[in-house]
Design an enzyme around this catalytic site. Structure first.
Site, short mmCIF file in Angstrom:
data_model
loop_
_atom_site.label_atom_id
_atom_site.label_comp_id
_atom_site.label_asym_id
_atom_site.label_seq_id
_atom_site.Cartn_x
_atom_site.Cartn_y
_atom_site.Cartn_z
N ARG A 1 0.81 -1.23 0.00
CA ARG A 1 0.00 0.00 0.00
C ARG A 1 0.84 1.27 0.00
O ARG A 1 1.85 1.35 0.71
CB ARG A 1 -0.94 0.00 1.21
CG ARG A 1 -2.04 -1.04 1.11
CD ARG A 1 -2.70 -1.29 2.45
NE ARG A 1 -3.82 -2.22 2.32
CZ ARG A 1 -3.67 -3.56 2.28
NH1 ARG A 1 -2.47 -4.09 2.36
NH2 ARG A 1 -4.73 -4.34 2.16
N HIS B 1 -0.72 -2.62 -4.54
CA HIS B 1 -0.09 -3.48 -5.55
C HIS B 1 -0.06 -2.87 -6.96
O HIS B 1 -0.32 -3.55 -7.94
CB HIS B 1 -0.80 -4.84 -5.58
CG HIS B 1 -0.56 -5.68 -4.37
ND1 HIS B 1 0.54 -5.54 -3.55
CD2 HIS B 1 -1.29 -6.71 -3.83
CE1 HIS B 1 0.48 -6.42 -2.57
NE2 HIS B 1 -0.61 -7.15 -2.70
N HIS C 1 3.81 -12.61 -5.83
CA HIS C 1 2.68 -12.84 -4.91
C HIS C 1 2.21 -14.29 -5.00
O HIS C 1 1.06 -14.57 -5.35
CB HIS C 1 1.54 -11.88 -5.27
CG HIS C 1 0.63 -11.56 -4.12
ND1 HIS C 1 0.00 -12.53 -3.36
CD2 HIS C 1 0.24 -10.37 -3.60
CE1 HIS C 1 -0.74 -11.95 -2.44
NE2 HIS C 1 -0.61 -10.63 -2.56
N ASP D 1 -1.52 -10.80 8.54
CA ASP D 1 -1.32 -9.95 7.36
C ASP D 1 -0.44 -8.81 7.82
O ASP D 1 -0.91 -7.72 8.12
CB ASP D 1 -2.65 -9.45 6.81
CG ASP D 1 -2.50 -8.79 5.43
OD1 ASP D 1 -1.37 -8.73 4.92
OD2 ASP D 1 -3.52 -8.34 4.88
N GLU E 1 5.69 -12.27 0.79
CA GLU E 1 5.97 -11.31 -0.27
C GLU E 1 7.19 -10.48 0.11
O GLU E 1 7.10 -9.54 0.89
CB GLU E 1 4.75 -10.42 -0.49
CG GLU E 1 3.45 -11.18 -0.74
CD GLU E 1 2.24 -10.36 -0.38
OE1 GLU E 1 2.14 -9.20 -0.85
OE2 GLU E 1 1.38 -10.87 0.36
#
Length: 342
Positions: free
Chosen positions: A85, A110, A181, A244, A306
């Site tokens: 982000r 992304h 990803h 996350d 990632e």
């Protein structure tokens, strides 16, 4: 080593290919020049059975279907120009402010609405060991300045190592922060809670309710985010949200940044990277759907690691630099090494 390639279809007026890299140990990597997507990574488990350890689809056309894009998880794609982000979809460089496209509320995620993950890349070369792709991201794409030329290299070794090298050059100063990803499940199917994970990170980034970093670091010691020693992914997690979170690595290129082991299959995956952080995500928001071989995908049926520079680094001067200037070369190296344990 062996490479096979097949022209599958046309999309966006360009040829879409399927490439399969294979080695003598039974490992196969299937990828496409659409989005740089890795559709399959097939490795032997502890009894020699072939296991496809990434989520995805058998047919590349599925990746641009309306049904899939409606709740889009970025299966196996290359992310750019900017992974994760950017707050408010905005940044300033050399006194000039740029407004980007926004696709995650008021933020950009992304790379925006049509990022690198939705582009047909030009095939530059393909050999028995390597596939090389190129994409020209034009000045103003998704609001980013500069013409950026990006090259991807996918290389398979007999050591069951898959290397992804990403390089970029620009004609104007611009932020760039790429990642792969991939959604992994080392058992191929089912819940990933019993996978054992270790991340070489003593800190995470604090983030707000929109998953945007505040710029502050927090120690993992004594928290559910402490993966400095191997433990089951579900051992301490929030059973509703999972994980996350951005983990700030202790060092780069020294040892495995992350190691994952699946007890049932015996498959172990080590991630090596030259990037300073990893976004660890356990697929909470993955919409239930049918994947390869009729498998059911949904929340917590995969994990993502990632590797990237810290999210929103372009807006935090104390974070590692993500600005690429003319004459410089951006270099991002990722390597997945697969093995088995008894």
């Amino acid at each position: 080593m062996k490479l096979t390639s097949k022209l599958v279809c046309q999309h966006q007026g360009a040829d879409v290919f399927c490439f399969t890299l294979s080695n003598e140990k039974g490992m196969h990597v299937i990828l496409s020049n659409y989005g740089g997507i890795i559709q399959s990574i097939i490795v032997p488990n502890k009894v020699g059975k072939a296991v496809d350890v990434v989520l995805g689809f058998e047919h590349i056309q599925k990746y641009w279907s309306e049904e899939y894009l409606e709740n889009y998880p970025y299966f196996g794609a290359i992310i750019g120009r900017y992974a994760n982000r950017i707050a408010q979809g905005k940044f300033a460089v050399d006194g000039k402010t740029y407004q980007l496209s926004t696709n995650a509320g008021k933020h950009q995620l992304h790379g925006g609405i049509t990022g690198f993950d939705k582009k047909v890349w030009q095939v530059m070369a393909s050999t028995n060991e390597e596939v090389i792709l190129h994409y020209h991201s034009k000045n103003g794409e998704e609001g980013f300045p500069g013409n950026v030329h990006v090259q991807l290299s996918f290389k398979l070794a007999e050591t069951n190592a898959l290397s992804i090298a990403m390089t970029a050059q620009t004609d104007q100063v611009t932020p760039i922060n790429l990642t792969h990803h991939g959604y992994f499940n080392l058992e191929e199917t089912g819940h990933i809670g019993e996978h054992e994970l270790q991340i070489a990170a003593n800190h995470i980034l604090i983030q707000d309710a929109d998953f945007v970093t505040t710029g502050e670091l927090k120690s993992v010691e004594g928290t559910a985010h402490d993966f400095t020693k191997p433990k089951a992914i579900a051992a301490d997690w929030d059973t509703i949200m999972g994980y996350d979170q951005t983990f700030v690595l202790n060092s780069v290129n020294q040892k495995a940044a992350a190691t994952v082991f699946a007890p049932q299959s015996g498959i172990c995956m080590e991630l090596f990277t030259n990037q300073p952080s990893i976004q660890f995500y356990t697929a909470k928001h993955l919409t239930p759907m049918k994947g390869k071989n009729g498998l059911d995908y949904g929340p917590f049926t995969a994990f993502c690691l990632e590797d990237q520079v810290h999210p929103d680094a372009v807006n935090h001067a104390h974070f590692p630099n993500t600005l690429l200037r003319p004459g410089e070369i951006y270099i991002h190296e990722t390597r997945y090494v697969f093995s088995v344990r008894a």
